[in-house]
Design an enzyme around this catalytic site. Structure first.
Site, PDB file in Angstrom:
ATOM      1  CE  LYS A  77      98.401 109.577  34.849  1.00 42.75           C
ATOM      2  NZ  LYS A  77      99.797 109.503  34.003  1.00 42.75           N
TER       3      LYS A  77
ATOM      4  CD  GLN B  97     103.131 108.250  34.734  1.00 40.87           C
ATOM      5  OE1 GLN B  97     102.089 107.823  34.391  1.00 40.87           O
ATOM      6  NE2 GLN B  97     103.530 109.573  34.839  1.00 40.87           N
TER       7      GLN B  97
ATOM      8  CG  ASP C  77     100.132 111.128  28.405  1.00 42.09           C
ATOM      9  OD1 ASP C  77      99.155 111.826  29.117  1.00 42.09           O
ATOM     10  OD2 ASP C  77     100.946 110.689  28.796  1.00 42.09           O
TER      11      ASP C  77
END
Ligand code: NAP
Length: 297
Positions: free
Chosen positions: A52, A96, A119
């Site tokens: 990312k 994460q 997200d």
């Protein structure tokens, strides 16, 4: 001939569009910022966040990574979240998953500013998606929707069977495909570990999406002739390779490819789209927060 859907090429074309957005920001003196937060040293998570960050670099975004020790108390993470919520240079961020056991991931999600939740997992954003007014579409389902659109597959009126009901893939994808909107209007069946006769449900579908986490779960006997097959799965299986493993999807590719009219490979199908749609959401977040109009691809 089966159409092998090249996710890398489709992702690249979306990235070109995002690059143009980044140029527009640049003229306004804005650099979209994405932060990743990792608690602990899970090797797969480390790989994901480093990819990312590399994507940010390539796209000219302001990529910031925050690493916390595996035994960090929840309060330390909450402080990081508070700082990121307040940081005007960070337009989007994610923590994460999975997080170590001392941390409650749901509580983490609740603390993220929904406007920066790229997200799309904050309860407010989940609610908006279900209500048909999404702020950020979760990256993998959005990527699947883009792959279908790139192949001019309109889900409207189609029977879609999704195998898997996770909060990051199956459920949000079902919601997206169900929306009364472009890229939606499908009739969706969602299967899971308690579903009986899954093969009947997949055989009855025009589009089958596998998001099970079981290598080669969907085989050709579960497909009708000409089905479109989207394989979300990424599984490491032992193999005689340099790394000692290879990646396989949730679909038994060789057999399925003979029957399908179109199929995504693993790797090189859904995976590159997931990464790209995170950049998309970051650009969208920056556009909303900075009030700079961009033409999202
Ligand atoms: N390409 C990408 O960018 C990307 C992104 C995310 C995930 N993935 C991959 O996609 C796969 C799914 O990920 P996920 O996070 O959605 O997984 P997950 O949270 O483990 O969910 C798996 C789902 O499959 C169902 N399932 C498991 N075994 C089954 C069986 N034998 N029969 C029927 N249903 C079964 C589970 O049912 P229950 O709900 O009943 O337990 C669950 O709903 C994994 O391989 C993951 O690595 C790829």
């Amino acid at each position: 001939m089966t159409d092998v859907i090249n996710g890398n090429a489709i992702a690249e074309s979306v990235r070109e569009g995002l690059s143009a957005c980044v140029d527009t920001f640049s003229e306004a003196g804005v650099v979209p910022g994405l932060a990743t937060v990792l608690v602990g040293e899970d090797p797969a998570s480390e790989t994901y966040v480093s990819m990312k960050q590399r994507d940010c670099e390539e796209m000219g975004l302001n990529g910031v990574h925050v690493a916390l020790d595996a035994d960090a108390p929840p309060g330390e993470l909450y402080d990081v979240i508070e700082d990121l919520n307040a940081d005007p240079e960070i337009h989007g961020y994610l923590v994460q998953d999975p997080v170590p056991e001392q941390i409650d991931y749901r509580e983490v999600l609740r603390r993220i500013d929904p406007a920066k939740d790229v997200d799309g997992f904050h309860p407010e954003n989940v609610g908006r998606l279900v209500a048909g007014n999404p702020r950020f579409k979760p990256c993998t389902p959005h990527g699947v929707q883009k792959l279908l659109a790139a192949r001019e597959v309109n889900p409207e009126g189609k029977d879609v069977t999704i195998v898997g009901r996770s909060s990051i893939v199956g459920k949000p994808l079902a919601n997206l495909l169900l929306q009364k909107a472009q890229g939606g209007n499908a009739t969706v069946t969602v299967c899971h570990s308690r579903t009986e006769n899954i093969d009947e449900k997949t055989r009855g579908a025009d589009i089958v999406v596998a998001a099970v986490g079981v290598p080669e779960f969907v085989d050709s006997s579960m497909l009708s002739e000409g089905a479109i097959v989207i394989d979300v799965g990424v599984n490491r299986v032992e193999a005689d390779t340099e790394k000692g493993y290879e990646l396989v999807g949730d679909v038994e590719y060789e057999g399925a490819a003979e029957k399908a009219s179109a199929i995504t490979p693993v790797p090189g199908g859904v995976g590159p789209m997931t990464r790209t749609m995170l950049l998309y959401n970051t650009v969208k977040a920056a556009s909303q927060q900075e009030d700079v109009a961009v033409d999202l691809p």
